[in-house]
Design an enzyme around this catalytic site. Structure first.
Site, PDB file in Angstrom:
ATOM      1  N   HIS A   1      23.499  -6.239   5.250  1.00 30.41           N
ATOM      2  CA  HIS A   1      22.991  -5.099   6.009  1.00 30.41           C
ATOM      3  C   HIS A   1      24.280  -4.435   6.624  1.00 30.41           C
ATOM      4  CE1 HIS A   1      19.187  -8.036   7.077  1.00 30.41           C
ATOM      5  NE2 HIS A   1      19.004  -7.300   6.438  1.00 30.41           N
TER       6      HIS A   1
ATOM      7  N   ARG B   1      12.820 -16.413   4.508  1.00 29.52           N
ATOM      8  CA  ARG B   1      13.945 -17.375   4.336  1.00 29.52           C
ATOM      9  C   ARG B   1      14.120 -18.146   5.349  1.00 29.52           C
ATOM     10  NH1 ARG B   1      17.464 -12.042   3.139  1.00 29.52           N
ATOM     11  NH2 ARG B   1      15.852 -10.893   2.514  1.00 29.52           N
TER      12      ARG B   1
ATOM     13  N   GLU C   1      19.720   3.454   7.296  1.00 32.36           N
ATOM     14  CA  GLU C   1      20.619   3.116   6.036  1.00 32.36           C
ATOM     15  C   GLU C   1      20.846   4.220   5.090  1.00 32.36           C
ATOM     16  OE1 GLU C   1      18.223  -0.367   6.352  1.00 32.36           O
ATOM     17  OE2 GLU C   1      19.927  -1.655   5.515  1.00 32.36           O
TER      18      GLU C   1
ATOM     19  N   ASP D   1       4.612 -11.951   7.682  1.00 27.42           N
ATOM     20  CA  ASP D   1       4.613 -10.565   8.633  1.00 27.42           C
ATOM     21  C   ASP D   1       4.636 -11.176  10.001  1.00 27.42           C
ATOM     22  OD1 ASP D   1       3.645  -8.197   9.879  1.00 27.42           O
ATOM     23  OD2 ASP D   1       3.118  -7.575   7.992  1.00 27.42           O
ATOM     24  N   LEU D   2       5.238 -10.689  10.772  1.00 29.30           N
ATOM     25  CA  LEU D   2       5.210 -11.141  12.255  1.00 29.30           C
ATOM     26  C   LEU D   2       4.240 -10.744  12.992  1.00 29.30           C
ATOM     27  CD1 LEU D   2       7.368 -12.920  14.137  1.00 29.30           C
ATOM     28  CD2 LEU D   2       8.107 -10.654  14.964  1.00 29.30           C
TER      29      LEU D   2
ATOM     30  N   GLY E   1      14.312  -7.777  10.684  1.00 30.89           N
ATOM     31  CA  GLY E   1      13.170  -7.205   9.791  1.00 30.89           C
ATOM     32  C   GLY E   1      12.833  -8.351   9.119  1.00 30.89           C
TER      33      GLY E   1
HETATM   34  P1  ADP Z   1      12.488  -5.028   5.613  1.00 29.74           P
HETATM   35  O1  ADP Z   1      13.768  -5.909   5.817  1.00 29.74           O
HETATM   36  O2  ADP Z   1      11.677  -5.155   4.418  1.00 29.74           O
HETATM   37  O3  ADP Z   1      13.345  -3.553   5.570  1.00 29.74           O
HETATM   38  P2  ADP Z   1      11.330  -4.130   8.262  1.00 29.74           P
HETATM   39  O4  ADP Z   1      12.699  -3.794   8.893  1.00 29.74           O
HETATM   40  O5  ADP Z   1      10.423  -2.894   7.793  1.00 29.74           O
HETATM   41  O6  ADP Z   1      11.569  -5.201   6.978  1.00 29.74           O
HETATM   42  O7  ADP Z   1      10.586  -5.227   9.047  1.00 29.74           O
HETATM   43  C1  ADP Z   1       9.266  -5.807   8.709  1.00 29.74           C
HETATM   44  C2  ADP Z   1       8.995  -6.728   9.939  1.00 29.74           C
HETATM   45  O8  ADP Z   1       8.736  -5.978  10.909  1.00 29.74           O
HETATM   46  C3  ADP Z   1       7.665  -7.431   9.433  1.00 29.74           C
HETATM   47  O9  ADP Z   1       7.773  -8.911  10.044  1.00 29.74           O
HETATM   48  C4  ADP Z   1       6.744  -6.842  10.401  1.00 29.74           C
HETATM   49  O10 ADP Z   1       5.804  -7.777  10.633  1.00 29.74           O
HETATM   50  C5  ADP Z   1       7.653  -6.432  11.647  1.00 29.74           C
HETATM   51  N1  ADP Z   1       7.141  -5.630  12.803  1.00 29.74           N
HETATM   52  C6  ADP Z   1       6.856  -4.238  12.214  1.00 29.74           C
HETATM   53  N2  ADP Z   1       6.129  -3.750  13.590  1.00 29.74           N
HETATM   54  C7  ADP Z   1       5.940  -4.577  14.537  1.00 29.74           C
HETATM   55  C8  ADP Z   1       5.404  -4.877  15.556  1.00 29.74           C
HETATM   56  N3  ADP Z   1       4.860  -3.700  16.046  1.00 29.74           N
HETATM   57  N4  ADP Z   1       5.418  -5.814  16.182  1.00 29.74           N
HETATM   58  C9  ADP Z   1       6.045  -7.036  15.739  1.00 29.74           C
HETATM   59  N5  ADP Z   1       6.370  -7.059  14.608  1.00 29.74           N
HETATM   60  C10 ADP Z   1       6.556  -5.806  13.695  1.00 29.74           C
END
Ligand code: ADP
Length: 396
Positions: free
Chosen positions: A179, A239, A383, A281-282, A208
């Site tokens: 990252h 992970r 990025e 997915d959080l 993320g």
């Molecule tokens: P990546 O590492 O694939 O680029 P992202 O930076 O897009 O991932 O982050 C994805 C994560 O962000 C997922 O776990 C998603 O649930 C979380 N996320 C996105 N919006 C929200 C939100 N409003 N509240 C909580 N979690 C969120």
């Protein structure tokens, strides 16, 4: 200068077309499920989006389709691909060799190939992306921007693992961190928000699907949570992050698992997904916790505790922090996670303003109380813009 930014994965390609001088995003998109069936999602603007479902057998067809979409009558962003003046590639692993972005040459490709053992899933796809662009746009220069490069300033005491030293000298076993483009961008934005403070001490939390934290002193990475691979550090979507290494032989014995199964277990079945048993997915976990699911609540608390642990650890390392920055999907969007992470850190001078934390706006924002010694920032990462700017600087 129009820069085509490409992030090539094993079965997907993310791309953006950016004017590197003005930072204007002209178009973006993703091709997924390459070699399986295939779908291209192309975005020209908020109101102008397009999805194409087609069989996309290989990365070459995928890039051809993207270039066609960029120039096609109905979806036109540019008149001809000749308007693309450079291509910037995200490259996962630059080892110790690449300490900064570089123009792509045959020698550079060979070096990235040599680093494949350190990133067996990502570097081959990145190389493929470069070779295809060189074939399809033979007169356009290509630049490689490495996820690891920003962390090459880490001192030895932070990048060595406490294992026999010859494994570092002979097998390159060390912490590299990932990252890097995000930590680089966010820390630079934070320094601007701190009025270009000298010797600034910044902690960037990139949360993320993949997550990592970076301690940045005076603009340079001095420690980060991911390690030899992106598996180390925080608990992530799927992970595990840091675990007792004794778990590995124990599981191999108990469940008769081989190396590949262990890698799969720790990379794809652990983290938020593994603990919750619901999803990686959080948002879904927060929803389940709100509905009273106990394990979902434990998952959230575990995840936040690990972030908090590293904030405290890196604050100690830096001798305090001028700013803590939240970025990426979770960091930018979840006020709940930011609140839980900052809870009880007042004793260290980290005081979150709960109301400011809940305001949702685009762009950089400050969410600490006026009395807080440490600033708390939400800084949306970008990025692709870093890749486009590095590409421009090397090509111009
Ligand atoms: P990546 O590492 O694939 O680029 P992202 O930076 O897009 O991932 O982050 C994805 C994560 O962000 C997922 O776990 C998603 O649930 C979380 N996320 C996105 N919006 C929200 C939100 N409003 N509240 C909580 N979690 C969120």
């Amino acid at each position: 200068m129009l820069v085509f930014v490409l992030n090539a994965g094993s079965s997907s390609l993310k791309y953006q077309l950016i004017n590197a001088e003005t930072s204007e995003l002209k178009a973006s998109g993703i091709v997924e499920r390459i070699g399986i069936d295939g779908v291209l999602k192309h975005v020209i603007s908020e109101n102008k989006k397009l999805t194409i479902e087609a069989y996309i057998p290989s990365h070459k067809e995928a890039i051809e389709l993207i270039l066609e979409t960029l120039t096609h009558d109905e979806t036109k962003t540019i008149n001809s691909i000749d308007e693309i003046q450079a291509v910037g590639h995200r490259v996962a692993h630059g080892g110790e060799y690449f300490k900064e972005s570089t123009l792509v040459t045959d020698k550079v490709i060979k070096k990235i190939e040599e680093l494949i053992p350190l990133a067996p899933l990502h570097n081959p796809a990145n190389i493929l992306g470069m070779k295809i662009c060189m074939e399809l746009m033979p007169n356009v220069p290509n630049v490689a921007v490495f996820d690891t490069a920003f962390h090459q300033t880490m001192p030895e005491i932070h990048f060595l693992f406490p294992v026999p030293h010859e494994d570092y000298t002979e097998h390159h076993l060390r912490k590299y961190g990932f990252h890097g483009t995000s930590h680089n961008y966010v820390s630079k934005e934070a320094i601007k928000l701190l009025n270009n403070k000298k010797d600034s001490k910044i902690i960037v939390c990139h949360l993320g699907n993949g997550s990592s934290i970076c301690a940045v002193r005076d603009g340079k990475s001095i420690n980060t949570t991911m390690g030899l691979t992106p598996l180390g550090g925080l608990m992530m979507g799927t992970r595990s992050g840091d675990i007792d290494p004794g778990i590995i032989p124990y599981l191999m014995d108990k469940k008769g698992m081989d190396t590949h199964q262990i890698i799969d277990y720790l990379n794809k079945k652990s983290g938020i997904l593994g603990v919750s048993g619901i999803s990686s997915d959080l948002r879904e976990i927060i929803g389940a916790a709100n509905d009273g699911d106990q394990r979902a609540q434990v998952t959230i608390d575990m995840m936040c505790n690990r972030v908090k642990k590293y904030i405290c650890s890196y604050s100690g390392l830096l001798g305090g922090a001028d700013a803590i920055c939240f970025t990426a999907g979770i960091g930018e969007n979840s006020d709940l996670i930011r609140e839980k992470v900052c809870e009880n850190l007042d004793f260290m001078g980290i005081e979150l303003d709960k109301e400011k934390n809940q305001i949702r706006t685009h762009g950089n924002r400050e969410i600490n109380k006026p009395t807080s010694k440490t600033k708390i920032f939400v800084i949306p990462t970008n990025e692709e813009l870093v890749i486009a700017r590095d590409t421009y600087n090397l090509v111009k």
